[in-house]
Design a protein around this motif. Sequence first.
Motif, PDB file in Angstrom:
ATOM      1  N   PHE A  41      -2.422  -6.206  -9.311  1.00  0.00           N
ATOM      2  CA  PHE A  41      -2.184  -5.502  -8.119  1.00  0.00           C
ATOM      3  C   PHE A  41      -2.867  -6.113  -6.973  1.00  0.00           C
ATOM      4  O   PHE A  41      -2.236  -6.007  -5.857  1.00  0.00           O
ATOM      5  CB  PHE A  41      -2.042  -3.978  -8.126  1.00  0.00           C
ATOM      6  CG  PHE A  41      -3.604  -3.514  -7.937  1.00  0.00           C
ATOM      7  CD1 PHE A  41      -3.914  -2.974  -6.896  1.00  0.00           C
ATOM      8  CD2 PHE A  41      -4.463  -3.536  -9.131  1.00  0.00           C
ATOM      9  CE1 PHE A  41      -5.108  -2.513  -6.874  1.00  0.00           C
ATOM     10  CE2 PHE A  41      -5.581  -3.019  -8.981  1.00  0.00           C
ATOM     11  CZ  PHE A  41      -5.979  -2.388  -7.863  1.00  0.00           C
ATOM     12  N   GLU A  45       1.245  -3.965  -1.007  1.00  0.00           N
ATOM     13  CA  GLU A  45       1.145  -2.721  -0.942  1.00  0.00           C
ATOM     14  C   GLU A  45       2.519  -2.074  -1.075  1.00  0.00           C
ATOM     15  O   GLU A  45       3.006  -1.160  -1.878  1.00  0.00           O
ATOM     16  CB  GLU A  45       0.213  -2.065  -0.078  1.00  0.00           C
ATOM     17  CG  GLU A  45      -0.394  -0.458  -0.805  1.00  0.00           C
ATOM     18  CD  GLU A  45      -1.136   0.172   0.247  1.00  0.00           C
ATOM     19  OE1 GLU A  45      -2.131  -0.510   0.665  1.00  0.00           O
ATOM     20  OE2 GLU A  45      -0.947   1.256   0.603  1.00  0.00           O
ATOM     21  N   ILE A 101       4.293  -2.529  -4.575  1.00  0.00           N
ATOM     22  CA  ILE A 101       3.800  -1.907  -5.349  1.00  0.00           C
ATOM     23  C   ILE A 101       4.086  -0.268  -5.205  1.00  0.00           C
ATOM     24  O   ILE A 101       4.700   0.322  -6.207  1.00  0.00           O
ATOM     25  CB  ILE A 101       2.187  -1.653  -5.350  1.00  0.00           C
ATOM     26  CG1 ILE A 101       1.756  -2.975  -5.879  1.00  0.00           C
ATOM     27  CG2 ILE A 101       1.611  -0.636  -6.419  1.00  0.00           C
ATOM     28  CD1 ILE A 101       0.224  -3.076  -5.894  1.00  0.00           C
ATOM     29  N   ASN A 143      -1.681   1.688 -11.220  1.00  0.00           N
ATOM     30  CA  ASN A 143      -1.283   0.600 -10.242  1.00  0.00           C
ATOM     31  C   ASN A 143      -1.458  -0.647 -11.056  1.00  0.00           C
ATOM     32  O   ASN A 143      -1.418  -1.848 -10.526  1.00  0.00           O
ATOM     33  CB  ASN A 143      -2.108   0.299  -9.180  1.00  0.00           C
ATOM     34  CG  ASN A 143      -1.668   1.197  -7.868  1.00  0.00           C
ATOM     35  OD1 ASN A 143      -0.606   1.493  -7.982  1.00  0.00           O
ATOM     36  ND2 ASN A 143      -2.547   1.332  -7.011  1.00  0.00           N
ATOM     37  N   ARG A 144      -0.995  -0.786 -12.435  1.00  0.00           N
ATOM     38  CA  ARG A 144      -1.414  -1.981 -13.064  1.00  0.00           C
ATOM     39  C   ARG A 144      -0.286  -2.074 -14.412  1.00  0.00           C
ATOM     40  O   ARG A 144       0.314  -3.118 -14.663  1.00  0.00           O
ATOM     41  CB  ARG A 144      -2.752  -1.886 -13.748  1.00  0.00           C
ATOM     42  CG  ARG A 144      -3.043  -3.197 -14.128  1.00  0.00           C
ATOM     43  CD  ARG A 144      -4.947  -3.374 -14.407  1.00  0.00           C
ATOM     44  NE  ARG A 144      -4.964  -4.131 -15.508  1.00  0.00           N
ATOM     45  CZ  ARG A 144      -5.131  -5.373 -15.207  1.00  0.00           C
ATOM     46  NH1 ARG A 144      -4.680  -5.975 -13.923  1.00  0.00           N
ATOM     47  NH2 ARG A 144      -5.572  -6.248 -16.331  1.00  0.00           N
TER      48      ARG A 144
END
Length: 477
Positions: free
Chosen positions: A51, A56, A59, A31-32
């Motif tokens: 993040f 969300e 993302i 997530n990065r």
Amino acid sequence: MRHQTIKELLSNHKLDETTELNGWVKTFRSNRFIALNDGSTLQNLQCVIDFESLEESLIKKITTGAAIHVKGPLVESQGKGQSVELQVEEITILGEADAETYPIQPKKHSLEFLREKAHLRVRTNTFAAIMRVRSALAFAVHDYFQKEGFYYMNTPIITASDAEGAGETFNVSTLEKKNPPLNEEGEINFKEDFFGKETNLTVSGQLEAETFAMGLGKVYTFGPTFRAENSNTSRHLAEFWMIEPEMAFYDLDDNMDLAEDFIKYTISYVLEHCKEDLNFLDKRMADEEKQKPQIERSDMSLMERLNFVISNEFKRVSYTEAIDILKNSKPNKKKKFKFPVNEWGVDLQSEHERYLVEKHFKCPVILFDYPANIKAFYMRLNEDEKTVRAMDILFPGIGEIVGGSQREERYDVLVEKMKQLGIEEDELWWYLDLRKFGTAVHSGFGLGFERLVLFVTGMGNIRDVIPYPRTPQNASF
Ligand code: ATP
Ligand code: MN
């Protein structure tokens, strides 16, 4: 606004300067970390997002294949594998790619699978590398000939002549298919067709290139060529690109010198300008080789092969010598050839060419002085009246890469040859005119561009070195 590419950024960047980039997500992990690629180079740019500051839902849209825009400063990278990374301050999803249905996932796909997805395969490292090398090779072709004083010319794509006389042509017609007009003999009346005669897509620009050579001196073509040969091999396409130089006052030796120098130049050019892609393709080929049984493995890596070709002389051998070698070869004696070599005069099959190149000489070979009756009508007859001044260049793994000749410049000899073969004089009156007005020794050759790309990239199938291959039963995309 001029958009900056990752290639430009990596070759010339200032740290801490705010940068904007567009590209496609290759991978997104933890997530990065986004590995961003924009096609300008094999290298991805690592883009790091915070993040916690992002929603969300956004993302979730950072998936493999999605097009994104990022903005932020370029900083020294903390992690291994890259020297700089982009600290993302702003990210925009330009186009989503649904993870369930997007076919190009970050894993190894088979080349066969990717041929079915030819519109997306250029987003893989392998195809992007191949296509960048192809582009550089095309530039090298022009670069070489322009430097050598050749003029670039475009020959017709629709023609009424079949230069090779092989009859493997695609017809061009606007006549109605169901009820075409017929002549008195009940055959299709091409007088009523668009051009008033039967026409086809060109199989070679040579004959027209000869006319220009006899005025401009040195010319070359680089254009699409069409052959309806039903050979479903890994080296034949129905539509391919051919480079055809044609030179006034060049004899066969000059022609061979030029062809060898030209090929070496284009390979040297990509070795210098496409290092990263070639190193990648070198590794790819090495992995591929490992899958093969020991005896089929090539004893050189791709890089070794390319360097070998540019630093060694091509071996020049007459057809007659080649036949002797083949006759006495182990596979011939042990009846391992599908087409046994028993006598002088037979046409060489690809198994024979590959034996000469890969087993006997172990280097590129130029075969010359072929029997007249296995070669085209325009090739210059030798004093022995049995052989013609033809030359084929044979490459390891590829077979024939170049076919060329010194052209018959003598009017009487050419007319006689055409008579023997039943080629109508009034079809080629303009070609014969060249031999009437200021005729001179001249030569040329044709190099299949995709065969060169095949050799340089170390790929095994010609379908993988052209964007959209045209082969029997296949014209998708
Ligand atoms: P081959 O025996 O391999 O079919 P050819 O003798 O028909 O080749 P030429 O007519 O001499 O070939 O054409 C010149 C060059 O064009 C060849 O040396 C090869 O590099 C390339 N070429 C010929 N046919 C094809 C094809 N169908 N697809 C891709 N390249 C081709
Ligand atoms: Mn052919």
